[in-house]
Scaffold this active site. Structure first.
Site, PDB file in Angstrom:
ATOM      1  N   LYS A  37      -9.643  -4.216   2.380  1.00 11.91           N
ATOM      2  CA  LYS A  37      -8.738  -4.318   1.258  1.00 11.91           C
ATOM      3  C   LYS A  37      -8.860  -5.453   0.567  1.00 11.91           C
ATOM      4  O   LYS A  37      -8.775  -5.935  -0.767  1.00 11.91           O
ATOM      5  CB  LYS A  37      -7.477  -4.328   1.638  1.00 11.91           C
ATOM      6  CG  LYS A  37      -6.767  -3.081   2.399  1.00 11.91           C
ATOM      7  CD  LYS A  37      -5.317  -2.825   2.564  1.00 11.91           C
ATOM      8  CE  LYS A  37      -4.944  -1.254   2.934  1.00 11.91           C
ATOM      9  NZ  LYS A  37      -5.668  -0.989   4.015  1.00 11.91           N
TER      10      LYS A  37
HETATM   11  C1  LIG Z   1      -5.724   0.525   4.477  1.00 10.26           C
HETATM   12  C2  LIG Z   1      -6.584   0.808   5.568  1.00 10.26           C
HETATM   13  C3  LIG Z   1      -7.206   2.286   5.516  1.00 10.26           C
HETATM   14  C4  LIG Z   1      -6.802   3.105   4.837  1.00 10.26           C
HETATM   15  O1  LIG Z   1      -7.406   3.145   3.374  1.00 10.26           O
HETATM   16  P1  LIG Z   1      -6.537   4.211   2.356  1.00 10.26           P
HETATM   17  O2  LIG Z   1      -7.176   3.474   1.205  1.00 10.26           O
HETATM   18  O3  LIG Z   1      -5.200   3.668   2.359  1.00 10.26           O
HETATM   19  O4  LIG Z   1      -7.203   5.432   2.491  1.00 10.26           O
HETATM   20  C5  LIG Z   1      -8.315   2.354   6.721  1.00 10.26           C
HETATM   21  N1  LIG Z   1      -8.540   1.250   7.279  1.00 10.26           N
HETATM   22  C6  LIG Z   1      -8.056   0.156   7.339  1.00 10.26           C
HETATM   23  C7  LIG Z   1      -8.460  -0.859   8.259  1.00 10.26           C
HETATM   24  C8  LIG Z   1      -7.031  -0.146   6.489  1.00 10.26           C
HETATM   25  O5  LIG Z   1      -6.516  -1.604   6.374  1.00 10.26           O
END
Ligand SMILES: *Cc1c(COP(=O)(O)O)cnc(C)c1O
Length: 475
Positions: free
Chosen positions: A115
């Site tokens: 993210k």
């Molecule tokens: C947010 C997140 C996900 C999921 O990603 P999306 O974009 O919501 O599908 C998967 N793994 C981790 C470690 C995350 O922080």
């Protein structure tokens, strides 16, 4: 480039990027989507091979962001994607596990999860646009761990922005809590609510529903449906493609551990732009709403009570907020069809595309899916450690598990690593009987002083705290 809503708002007056940057949902409840995806020719895609991460990001993002002067956008990108912030000049390095199976490492940012790639850029875009417009923004959010810390590390110290982040008191992992509560920047306000995550989220909803309060205190959000986040993630799919394709034009598959459908949506967008991606392998954990859709055509979000708490907690979702953008494409970008599907969702709790003409578009879009469980996760973490010498986190393990179920010796498979194992020590210990490595920047995390404000789960108390600490500049 201008943006429309998946449910039809702005159809007569598509919005520029900077107008949708700071907004959550469109006024009709839909999501912002580009009017058309920028199409790159084979020669353009070939010419971008070999660019640095920053230049590649500029080549792609300048197609989506046309209302920030090119030199300013380049400076924002160059200030974001640095070795100091992401650990290497590659920004998203690739590791080959075995011939044909690769790991795209997009989790080397400040909070050790993918993210950061989007949110670090978002922080700089917010500051730039707020400065230009001469206004302030008070970001209000609720977190169970990952998103909140990523947003705080992206917005700490930024001018014109305050962050009010609600988290459930005493319910995050020690690492997550230390990561957030050790921030000392004066614009970051951690509010520990004496309750659970749902209490935090209910308070955010209640505050956001008070239009007068929201306008008076310039409340905004940084949520997973922000289009800029999706756009920023498109870049690493190009990067990963170039890293493994022998020749531009060769097919490559990607596997993505998914929750809110934001990460894999970026892969879908890269494909729509012309990147020669073949399959998009979507992995879920026990919360298998999305796997069910791609297997059966039926989209049936779960109630909060039906959502399992798993050992890949960032994928514990009951409905996939970015999914609507994909459906918008599948129905030929017809907003009235999206509207009626979401009406049906509200009335009946689901919709089924199998018997409709849209199902063939789902099949053509290249998605396949699978579910991974706790025991799959543990087995996959062990296998990767023993066979390949690489320790992966539980979310990445879900992706690798489903990728291996669908791998095909003729086409390279790139698994997206969505977090580092250091964040999920308990599951790593269960699988490997030792602690995960802690990146050097976090070596003293446990010793750093922590601060937060503890409040009862009462909307009025949170509002009073915001009013006392928010900044509102009007020029
Ligand atoms: C947010 C997140 C996900 C999921 O990603 P999306 O974009 O919501 O599908 C998967 N793994 C981790 C470690 C995350 O922080």
């Amino acid at each position: 480039m201008r943006y429309v809503s998946t449910r039809g708002a702005w159809a007569g007056s598509p919005q520029p990027f900077c107008a949708i940057l700071l907004e959550g949902l469109a006024p009709d409840g839909g999501l912002a989507a580009p009017e058309v995806y920028p199409r790159l020719t084979h020669d353009e895609i070939k010419a971008m091979r070999g660019l640095s991460y920053g230049r590649l990001a500029h080549a792609i993002l300048s197609r989506f962001i046309t209302d920030i002067p090119a030199a300013d956008l380049a400076a924002l990108i160059d200030g974001t994607y640095t070795a100091a912030i992401f650990g290497s000049d590659a920004i998203t390095p690739l590791t080959t596990l075995k011939p044909g199976l690769h790991l795209l490492r997009v989790s080397n940012g400040p909070t050790l999860a993918f993210k950061d790639i989007a949110l670090q850029l978002l922080g700089n875009l917010f500051e730039y646009v707020l400065e230009r417009e001469g206004r302030d923004l008070n970001v209000l959010g609720a977190t169970s761990g990952d998103t909140g810390s990523s947003a705080e590390y992206a917005l700490r110290g930024k001018r014109h922005v305050n962050v009010f982040m609600l988290s459930p008191h005493g319910r995050m992992s020690p690492f997550q809590q230390a990561q957030m509560y050790s921030l000392t920047d004066s614009n970051i306000h951690n509010i520990a609510i004496e309750g659970v995550f749902d209490d935090c989220q209910d308070i955010v909803k209640a505050v956001s529903a008070d239009a007068a309060f929201k306008a008076r205190w310039r409340i905004g959000t940084v949520n997973s449906i922000n289009w800029a986040r999706v756009a920023a993630q498109v870049v690493y799919y190009f990067k990963g493609y170039y890293d493994v394709a022998e020749m531009v034009g060769d097919p490559v598959d990607f596997a993505v551990p998914s929750g809110n459908f934001g990460n894999i949506l970026a892969a879908h967008v890269a494909k729509a732009m012309g990147l020669p991606v073949r399959r998009l392998v979507l992995a879920t954990n026990e919360n298998d709403v999305l796997d069910e859709f791609f297997r059966t055509g039926c989209y049936r979000p779960r109630a909060a009570a039906e959502t399992h708490a798993t050992s890949s907690p960032s994928m514990d979702i009951s409905k996939a907020s970015n999914f609507e953008r994909y459906i918008f494409d599948v129905v030929g970008r017809n907003a009235s069809v999206v509207r009626s599907l979401w009406d049906q969702l509200g009335r009946e709790g689901g919709f089924d595309l199998r018997a409709t003409p849209y199902w063939s578009r789902v099949v053509e879009s290249g998605f396949i899916s699978g579910t991974s469980t706790h025991s799959d996760r543990i087995a996959t973490i062990r296998q990767c450690a023993h066979e390949f010498g690489v320790v992966i986190d539980p979310h990445t393990a879900d992706g690798v598990k489903v990728a291996m179920d669908h791998s095909d010796s003729n086409v390279p498979m790139v698994c997206v690593e969505t977090a580092l194992p250091a964040k999920f020590a308990a599951t790593i210990r269960e699988a490997l009987h030792h602690d995960p490595a802690l990146p050097p920047a976090y070596a003293d995390l446990g010793q750093r002083p922590q601060r937060c404000t503890v409040l009862p789960p009462e909307v009025e108390r949170v509002k009073a705290f915001i009013a006392a600490h928010a900044s509102v500049e009007t020029t």
